[in-house]
Each structure stands twice: as structure tokens, then as C-alpha cells.
Design a protein around this motif. Structure first.
Motif, PDB file in Angstrom:
ATOM      1  N   GLU A  84       0.813  -1.084   0.142  1.00  0.00           N
ATOM      2  CA  GLU A  84       0.103   0.051  -0.119  1.00  0.00           C
ATOM      3  C   GLU A  84       0.799   1.156   0.072  1.00  0.00           C
ATOM      4  O   GLU A  84       0.660   2.059  -0.662  1.00  0.00           O
ATOM      5  CB  GLU A  84      -0.958   0.023   1.257  1.00  0.00           C
ATOM      6  N   CYS A  85       1.693   1.416   0.739  1.00  0.00           N
ATOM      7  CA  CYS A  85       2.557   2.746   1.043  1.00  0.00           C
ATOM      8  C   CYS A  85       4.011   2.396   0.730  1.00  0.00           C
ATOM      9  O   CYS A  85       4.561   3.507   0.575  1.00  0.00           O
ATOM     10  CB  CYS A  85       2.478   3.340   2.576  1.00  0.00           C
ATOM     11  N   GLY A  86       4.207   1.281   0.598  1.00  0.00           N
ATOM     12  CA  GLY A  86       5.736   0.974  -0.028  1.00  0.00           C
ATOM     13  C   GLY A  86       6.876   1.137   0.999  1.00  0.00           C
ATOM     14  O   GLY A  86       7.946   0.986   0.726  1.00  0.00           O
ATOM     15  N   SER A  87       6.437   1.074   2.332  1.00  0.00           N
ATOM     16  CA  SER A  87       7.362   1.088   3.360  1.00  0.00           C
ATOM     17  C   SER A  87       8.078  -0.224   3.368  1.00  0.00           C
ATOM     18  O   SER A  87       7.758  -1.298   2.643  1.00  0.00           O
ATOM     19  CB  SER A  87       6.825   1.338   4.686  1.00  0.00           C
ATOM     20  N   ILE A  88       9.476  -0.288   3.828  1.00  0.00           N
ATOM     21  CA  ILE A  88      10.183  -1.270   4.106  1.00  0.00           C
ATOM     22  C   ILE A  88      10.656  -1.570   5.192  1.00  0.00           C
ATOM     23  O   ILE A  88      11.219  -0.594   5.703  1.00  0.00           O
ATOM     24  CB  ILE A  88      11.340  -1.185   2.793  1.00  0.00           C
ATOM     25  N   GLU A  89      10.708  -2.728   5.789  1.00  0.00           N
ATOM     26  CA  GLU A  89      11.708  -2.929   7.163  1.00  0.00           C
ATOM     27  C   GLU A  89      12.032  -4.262   6.822  1.00  0.00           C
ATOM     28  O   GLU A  89      11.749  -5.113   6.251  1.00  0.00           O
ATOM     29  CB  GLU A  89      10.487  -2.743   8.164  1.00  0.00           C
ATOM     30  N   PRO A 125       0.848  -2.583   9.196  1.00  0.00           N
ATOM     31  CA  PRO A 125      -0.407  -2.353  10.100  1.00  0.00           C
ATOM     32  C   PRO A 125      -0.889  -0.832  10.177  1.00  0.00           C
ATOM     33  O   PRO A 125      -1.804  -0.623  10.325  1.00  0.00           O
ATOM     34  CB  PRO A 125       0.571  -2.338  11.614  1.00  0.00           C
ATOM     35  N   ALA A 126       0.099   0.104   9.698  1.00  0.00           N
ATOM     36  CA  ALA A 126      -0.320   1.441   9.507  1.00  0.00           C
ATOM     37  C   ALA A 126      -1.533   1.587   8.391  1.00  0.00           C
ATOM     38  O   ALA A 126      -2.113   2.678   8.206  1.00  0.00           O
ATOM     39  CB  ALA A 126       0.729   2.311   9.135  1.00  0.00           C
TER      40      ALA A 126
END
Length: 141
Positions: free
Chosen positions: A98-103, A138-139
Motif C-alpha cells: 500500500e504505502c511502499g514502506s520497507i522494514e 499495520p499502518a
């Protein structure tokens, strides 16, 4: 850390890349980062912003990715993230669709044993893998 930087610079030179101040600063910046970085983050970083422009950072990242020194992460329609491929270090990633964040995945890699088995059965050398999991963070749920 300087030993790792020297090893990475040697890998770059062996792959036909010129040793430049920008190349060294890019490698140090990625090595010091606790997470993969975008082109914009790298170009704006304290080590690189006065050293070279964003286009130079982009060209360096492309060359490093082609030579297997840098790994490109992310979804193709979103900003790419970059991280160093350091021998002996391995990291798998979670990527939000969705947002493209990476962890980073904070669990042991399930593929290492399979990789060793494949190496033994096939005789491949310098075998490695890259593992990315995609889902909704989760966000974004």
C-alpha cells in the motif's frame, strides 16, 4: 567498518568501477544506515549532498546494482530503496504493497539450509538469495 568499506571498494574496482570520492561516500552512507534508503534520501545525506548531484548518485546506484554490490528493493511503481550486499551479511525484508514502506524481517532466514543443500547438490559457487515478503503494513490496514 573501514575494513568492510575497503573490501566493497575492492569489489567495485574488480568489477570495473572507478574509485571516486562519491562512490566511497555512497558506500559509507549505505553501510552506516540502519535501513535501506531511497535515491532522494541518499542524495540529501550529509556525506553526499555536497559531493555530487542526484543524477550522479542515481548513476552510481545503477552501476552498483548491475555489479551486485547494491540491492534494489521495493515495488516498481514506487520509489526504490537501496541497500548494500555485504558478504557474510544477509537481510530479508517486508514491503508494504500500500504505502511502499520497507522494514527488515526480525527472524532467522528460513532459506539458509535450503541454500546450502542446493550448493552441495549442484556445485554452484557464490550462491546467494534475496527474500522479500509483500503485504499490507499495520499502518495501512
Amino acid at each position: 567498518m573501514s575494513e568492510i568499506v575497503a573490501q566493497l571498494i575492492d569489489r567495485c574496482r574488480s568489477a570495473g568501477l572507478r574509485r571516486t570520492k562519491a562512490l566511497e561516500e555512497l558506500i559509507v552512507t549505505l553501510l552506516e544506515s540502519s535501513r535501506p534508503m531511497t535515491l532522494s534520501e541518499l542524495a540529501a545525506s550529509p556525506r553526499l549532498r555536497d559531493q555530487c548531484d542526484k543524477a550522479t548518485v542515481f548513476r552510481l546506484l545503477q552501476r552498483l546494482a548491475e555489479k551486485g554490490v547494491v540491492r534494489r528493493l521495493g515495488l516498481h511503481e514506487r520509489a526504490a530503496y537501496f541497500t548494500l550486499l555485504v558478504p557474510g551479511r544477509h537481510q530479508d525484508y517486508l514491503i508494504c504493497t500500500e504505502c511502499g514502506s520497507i522494514e527488515a524481517v526480525k527472524a532467522p532466514c528460513p532459506v539458509h539450509e535450503l541454500e546450502e543443500e542446493i550448493r552441495e547438490k549442484t556445485g554452484f559457487r557464490n550462491l546467494y538469495h534475496e527474500l522479500e515478503f509483500f503485504g499490507t503494513c499495520p499502518a495501512c490496514v
